[in-house]
Scaffold this motif. Sequence first.
Motif, PDB file in Angstrom:
ATOM      1  N   ILE A   7       0.860  -1.174   0.000  1.00  0.00           N
ATOM      2  CA  ILE A   7       0.000   0.000   0.000  1.00  0.00           C
ATOM      3  C   ILE A   7       0.905   1.235   0.000  1.00  0.00           C
ATOM      4  O   ILE A   7       1.558   1.555   0.994  1.00  0.00           O
ATOM      5  CB  ILE A   7      -0.928   0.014   1.232  1.00  0.00           C
ATOM      6  CG1 ILE A   7      -1.667  -1.328   1.360  1.00  0.00           C
ATOM      7  CG2 ILE A   7      -1.921   1.169   1.141  1.00  0.00           C
ATOM      8  CD1 ILE A   7      -2.505  -1.710   0.154  1.00  0.00           C
ATOM      9  N   GLY A   8       0.957   1.914  -1.123  1.00  0.00           N
ATOM     10  CA  GLY A   8       1.821   3.074  -1.298  1.00  0.00           C
ATOM     11  C   GLY A   8       2.831   2.829  -2.395  1.00  0.00           C
ATOM     12  O   GLY A   8       3.629   1.888  -2.316  1.00  0.00           O
ATOM     13  N   GLY A   9       2.819   3.678  -3.414  1.00  0.00           N
ATOM     14  CA  GLY A   9       3.666   3.465  -4.580  1.00  0.00           C
ATOM     15  C   GLY A   9       4.829   4.415  -4.676  1.00  0.00           C
ATOM     16  O   GLY A   9       5.270   4.738  -5.787  1.00  0.00           O
ATOM     17  N   GLY A  10       5.343   4.893  -3.523  1.00  0.00           N
ATOM     18  CA  GLY A  10       6.538   5.727  -3.543  1.00  0.00           C
ATOM     19  C   GLY A  10       7.778   4.895  -3.813  1.00  0.00           C
ATOM     20  O   GLY A  10       7.704   3.736  -4.240  1.00  0.00           O
ATOM     21  N   LEU A  11       8.956   5.459  -3.540  1.00  0.00           N
ATOM     22  CA  LEU A  11      10.191   4.741  -3.841  1.00  0.00           C
ATOM     23  C   LEU A  11      10.283   3.432  -3.072  1.00  0.00           C
ATOM     24  O   LEU A  11      10.707   2.408  -3.612  1.00  0.00           O
ATOM     25  CB  LEU A  11      11.391   5.629  -3.514  1.00  0.00           C
ATOM     26  CG  LEU A  11      11.646   6.789  -4.473  1.00  0.00           C
ATOM     27  CD1 LEU A  11      12.876   7.568  -4.046  1.00  0.00           C
ATOM     28  CD2 LEU A  11      11.817   6.279  -5.899  1.00  0.00           C
TER      29      LEU A  11
END
Length: 548
Positions: free
Chosen positions: A33-37
């Motif tokens: 959950i979360g598509g950052g680095l």
Amino acid sequence: MHTRRHFLAASASFLASAKLFAADELKCDVAIIGGGLGGVAAALAAARHGCRVILTEETDWIGGQLTSQAVPPDEHPWVETHGVTRSYRQFREGVRAYYRDHYPLTDKARANKQLNPGDGNVSRLCHEPRVALAVLEAMLAPHVSSGRIEILREHVAMKADVHGDGVKAVTVRDLRSSRERVIQASYCLDATELGDLLPLTGTEFVTGFESAKETNEPHAPAETQPANHQAFTYCFAVDYMPGEDHNIDKPAEYEFWRDYIPKMTPPWPGKLLSLSMSDPVTLKERKVYFDPTLTATGPGLNLFAYRRIANRKNFTEGTYPSDISLVNWPQNDYWLGNLAGVLPAEAEKHKARGKQLSLSLLYWMQTEAPRPDGGTGWMGLRLRKDIVGTDDGLAKYPYIRESRRIKAEFTVCEQHVAADARKKSGETKAATFADSVGIGSYRIDLHPSTAGDNYIDVASLPFQIPLGGLLPVRVNNLLPACKNLGTTHITNGCYRLHPVEWNIGEAAGALAAWCVKNGKQPREVRKLQLDAFQSLLRKDGVELGWRA
């Protein structure tokens, strides 16, 4: 006959509804959950080791700090040779290759093996957000095509199904359609910018500043300050078109921000919107200047060159009418409220005010900022909405420096990594962690905070990332995958930057895949299979210790 038609129509409607319901239930090995680095690195690692992955992202751009937050990479001095994972190096090489393949570089720039497209002062690889996005999408592409990774863009976590000490499923909502999907997974990784999955799953976490009684840290306060968070920033890009008028409309809060004097301890040297600020290390007044023509000189740093992401001299004549600079300065740090630990309405209020601050800074630069020639204002300063992909010209998401952090089996404290604290203990290196799953290096760089702290900027030593910092004290199958690992408010300041977040995510993704494959829980891996897991990381190109 009429009744039969109605029955068939009703049956068809029921079957369609059943299919829709079934489609809303997704299953995978690892839900990120979360598509950052950190999220991207975790997805790559888990897929590399055979897992089926679902990756969600709140915006329409994966990449977090580098893309939707529009922050060029903050990296350590040795980044070109060592100190990052193989996959992060592949990303950096991919950025340079993208420019060579798709941009009209000069011969000199093309021949430069360490091409820095923007030649910004802050990084050896200042580049445009869309280039980072393209490279990250390309790195994920083979896994997406094979069906091993599914990306749900513009989705946010809404609730979680938790049984005992395990997370069974996470419900996410499509921000475009309001459709909800239930993701069932063996392992859930929280790679959100604010640690959003932690409260939803009941995972124990901390926020803000721990007390010295809790951590024994030299720079910690006497009492716990859970609402004391670092500033966030809405970044934006500008170029300069001399002789043209690109002044934006006067922001609604402009008078407030123009006259605002920060109340800090130690004191800020004057108005926030000025070319004078606190020096992060000495906390004395630091004067800078701004000149987008790059022809004048002034006191200290030229802010236009600081995070410049396109230097037109690196490209053939006529490619760029101007250099492009990314604005992420002390002058648009917002510290009048938090985004985590408050009601959604209050968080939205602070986001709106953060945007007003950034727009007010731009308007001030266009109309009132002192110029080296004695004049005021740069009306040719143009807001580059296209660079960040938004209608208002501000980054899609605020640059988040501090997240909720898990209560971990092991917490990294100032005395483990800070140079002065280590020296007092007779040590010349950061603490050695036998359970290392990666390394990083950056100063402990804490920006002004919501409780009125000025900068806390402390020299640190090249450090390791302990596996114990990725393990919640109770929950078994949830792992942090970015800046929400087991650090303190202070050590978050050196574990939050781009290559470290990537390494944290990669280690978490590999750990989840290991557990799925071997039927073990993360705590068991740390206690019983550490050598074997570390051997896997080394084969993946993850450095576990610094060179002597």
